[in-house]
Scaffold this motif. Structure first.
Motif, PDB file in Angstrom:
ATOM      1  N   UNK A   1      42.634  34.153  35.011  1.00 14.71           N
ATOM      2  CA  UNK A   1      43.402  35.165  35.736  1.00 14.71           C
ATOM      3  C   UNK A   1      43.925  34.545  37.017  1.00 14.71           C
ATOM      4  N   UNK A   2      45.210  34.729  37.305  1.00 15.67           N
ATOM      5  CA  UNK A   2      45.797  34.149  38.511  1.00 15.67           C
ATOM      6  C   UNK A   2      46.754  35.142  39.158  1.00 15.67           C
ATOM      7  N   UNK A   3      46.874  35.023  40.482  1.00 16.40           N
ATOM      8  CA  UNK A   3      47.812  35.846  41.231  1.00 16.40           C
ATOM      9  C   UNK A   3      48.290  35.050  42.438  1.00 16.40           C
ATOM     10  N   UNK A   4      49.540  35.277  42.816  1.00 16.17           N
ATOM     11  CA  UNK A   4      50.112  34.624  43.987  1.00 16.17           C
ATOM     12  C   UNK A   4      50.441  35.689  45.019  1.00 16.17           C
ATOM     13  N   UNK A   5      50.114  35.440  46.283  1.00 15.36           N
ATOM     14  CA  UNK A   5      50.458  36.382  47.339  1.00 15.36           C
ATOM     15  C   UNK A   5      51.972  36.486  47.454  1.00 15.36           C
ATOM     16  N   UNK A   6      52.443  37.599  47.983  1.00 15.52           N
ATOM     17  CA  UNK A   6      53.882  37.845  48.035  1.00 15.52           C
ATOM     18  C   UNK A   6      54.618  36.791  48.857  1.00 15.52           C
ATOM     19  N   UNK A   7      53.961  36.271  49.897  1.00 14.89           N
ATOM     20  CA  UNK A   7      54.620  35.244  50.717  1.00 14.89           C
ATOM     21  C   UNK A   7      54.531  33.851  50.102  1.00 14.89           C
ATOM     22  N   UNK A   8      53.850  33.756  48.958  1.00 12.07           N
ATOM     23  CA  UNK A   8      53.781  32.482  48.250  1.00 12.07           C
ATOM     24  C   UNK A   8      52.814  31.470  48.830  1.00 12.07           C
ATOM     25  N   UNK A   9      52.008  31.864  49.806  1.00 14.79           N
ATOM     26  CA  UNK A   9      51.143  30.886  50.492  1.00 14.79           C
ATOM     27  C   UNK A   9      49.741  30.795  49.904  1.00 14.79           C
ATOM     28  N   UNK A  10      49.294  31.822  49.181  1.00 14.20           N
ATOM     29  CA  UNK A  10      47.926  31.845  48.687  1.00 14.20           C
ATOM     30  C   UNK A  10      47.906  32.093  47.178  1.00 14.20           C
ATOM     31  N   UNK A  11      46.954  31.458  46.534  1.00 13.99           N
ATOM     32  CA  UNK A  11      46.723  31.620  45.106  1.00 13.99           C
ATOM     33  C   UNK A  11      45.303  32.149  44.906  1.00 13.99           C
ATOM     34  N   UNK A  12      45.154  33.116  44.030  1.00  7.74           N
ATOM     35  CA  UNK A  12      43.831  33.638  43.698  1.00  7.74           C
ATOM     36  C   UNK A  12      43.632  33.456  42.203  1.00  7.74           C
ATOM     37  N   UNK A  13      42.506  32.862  41.834  1.00 10.99           N
ATOM     38  CA  UNK A  13      42.225  32.640  40.418  1.00 10.99           C
ATOM     39  C   UNK A  13      40.849  33.183  40.071  1.00 10.99           C
ATOM     40  N   UNK A  14      40.754  33.755  38.880  1.00 13.03           N
ATOM     41  CA  UNK A  14      39.487  34.256  38.356  1.00 13.03           C
ATOM     42  C   UNK A  14      39.092  33.451  37.144  1.00 13.03           C
ATOM     43  N   UNK A  15      37.792  33.332  36.925  1.00 12.34           N
ATOM     44  CA  UNK A  15      37.321  32.374  35.932  1.00 12.34           C
ATOM     45  C   UNK A  15      36.298  32.977  34.980  1.00 12.34           C
ATOM     46  N   UNK A  16      36.057  32.242  33.883  1.00 13.58           N
ATOM     47  CA  UNK A  16      34.991  32.581  32.956  1.00 13.58           C
ATOM     48  C   UNK A  16      33.626  32.528  33.629  1.00 13.58           C
ATOM     49  N   UNK A  17      33.512  31.778  34.725  1.00 11.17           N
ATOM     50  CA  UNK A  17      32.202  31.664  35.391  1.00 11.17           C
ATOM     51  C   UNK A  17      31.921  32.821  36.346  1.00 11.17           C
ATOM     52  N   UNK A  18      32.800  33.848  36.369  1.00 11.03           N
ATOM     53  CA  UNK A  18      32.567  35.030  37.188  1.00 11.03           C
ATOM     54  C   UNK A  18      32.986  34.900  38.626  1.00 11.03           C
ATOM     55  N   UNK A  19      33.650  33.794  38.994  1.00  9.29           N
ATOM     56  CA  UNK A  19      34.041  33.591  40.385  1.00  9.29           C
ATOM     57  C   UNK A  19      35.521  33.890  40.602  1.00  9.29           C
ATOM     58  N   UNK A  20      35.839  34.197  41.866  1.00  7.86           N
ATOM     59  CA  UNK A  20      37.208  34.200  42.362  1.00  7.86           C
ATOM     60  C   UNK A  20      37.360  33.029  43.306  1.00  7.86           C
ATOM     61  N   UNK A  21      38.496  32.370  43.243  1.00  5.46           N
ATOM     62  CA  UNK A  21      38.750  31.231  44.111  1.00  5.46           C
ATOM     63  C   UNK A  21      40.103  31.399  44.789  1.00  5.46           C
TER      64      UNK A  21
END
Length: 257
Positions: A1-21
């Protein structure tokens, strides 16, 4: 799972290991990692201003985060199976979740309460998106369909609810109370229950309430009561409730129907 902030500066990813990065889009560096769900993270989304984030999980929970600090702000329990898709409304005030329990749910971000449960998919609701104007949500499902949801109508339901409660309480004591009957009739019309809408609006008018002829005309139209609809359209024209061209067009369509 991935998402990019509207300003394009930050990326958020979700994983099979239960973490957000949380990552820096310019440098590729990881800014923070934190445990988010028991089981895989299925989807993630930034709020419009980028200050908050949503995550959905195999653990059936939708969670709200301060991603910069890795701090959980709130969780929204209610789904009975995995949360598969998440989204914010265009103003960030509502959260949306699509679930393996075949439902789409809408949540009040500030209050942490569920506002609506939307049903209609015949299998898992796998994804959810909200239009930029905030008026429509679109959900996808394993049943092979995508469904568009009228959020403006849902918000009217929500705004109408306290008034409806007052009307129902009044009618328990005063069954012929004109304003309460009018409110109940308007509620049925909003829901498209045209027979009940027509009945209660007519009762309200008989009890002295001022009822929109156009609203009653629509009720009569939907019930295939052509003569009654035509009478209401004529009253609407006489009262100047709508432009004459619009009334004439409605009457012509009614005659053709």
């Amino acid at each position: 799972a991935v998402s990019c902030s509207r300003d394009g500066r930050r990326i958020l990813s979700g994983s099979w290991d239960g973490t957000l990065r949380l990552g820096d889009a310019d440098t590729g560096s990881e800014l923070r990692a934190f445990a988010a769900h028991a089981g895989l993270v299925t989807d993630a989304a930034f709020s419009p201003d980028g200050d908050l984030a949503l995550s959905g999980g195999e653990d059936k929970i939708l969670r709200l985060w301060d991603p910069a600090r890795g701090v959980r702000q709130r969780e929204f329990p209610g789904h009975t199976a995995a949360v598969l898709g998440v989204a914010f409304s265009s103003d960030g005030r509502l959260a949306f979740s699509a679930g393996q329990d075949d439902t789409v749910r809408i949540w009040d971000v500030a209050g942490g309460t569920e506002a609506f449960t939307l049903t209609g998919h015949a299998a898992s609701a796998t994804s959810i998106a909200v239009s930029a104007d905030g008026r429509t949500a679109l959900s996808g499902s394993e049943d092979g369909s995508a469904r568009a949801w009228d959020l403006s109508r849902l918000m009217r339901y929500r705004e109408f609810a306290p008034e409806l409660d007052r009307a129902l309480n009044t009618l328990q004591e005063q069954p012929q109370d004109a304003p309460a009957l009018a409110t109940l009739g308007q509620w049925y019309a909003l829901r498209g229950v045209w027979d009940q809408a027509a009945e209660h609006l007519a009762r309200a008018r008989a009890a002295g309430a001022t009822i929109s002829p156009l609203l009653l005309a629509r009720c009569r139209w939907m019930l295939d009561a052509a003569a009654g609809a035509r009478t209401e359209f004529e009253q609407a024209a006489a009262a100047g409730e709508a432009p004459a061209a619009y009334i004439n067009l409605c009457v012509e369509a009614l005659t053709a129907k």
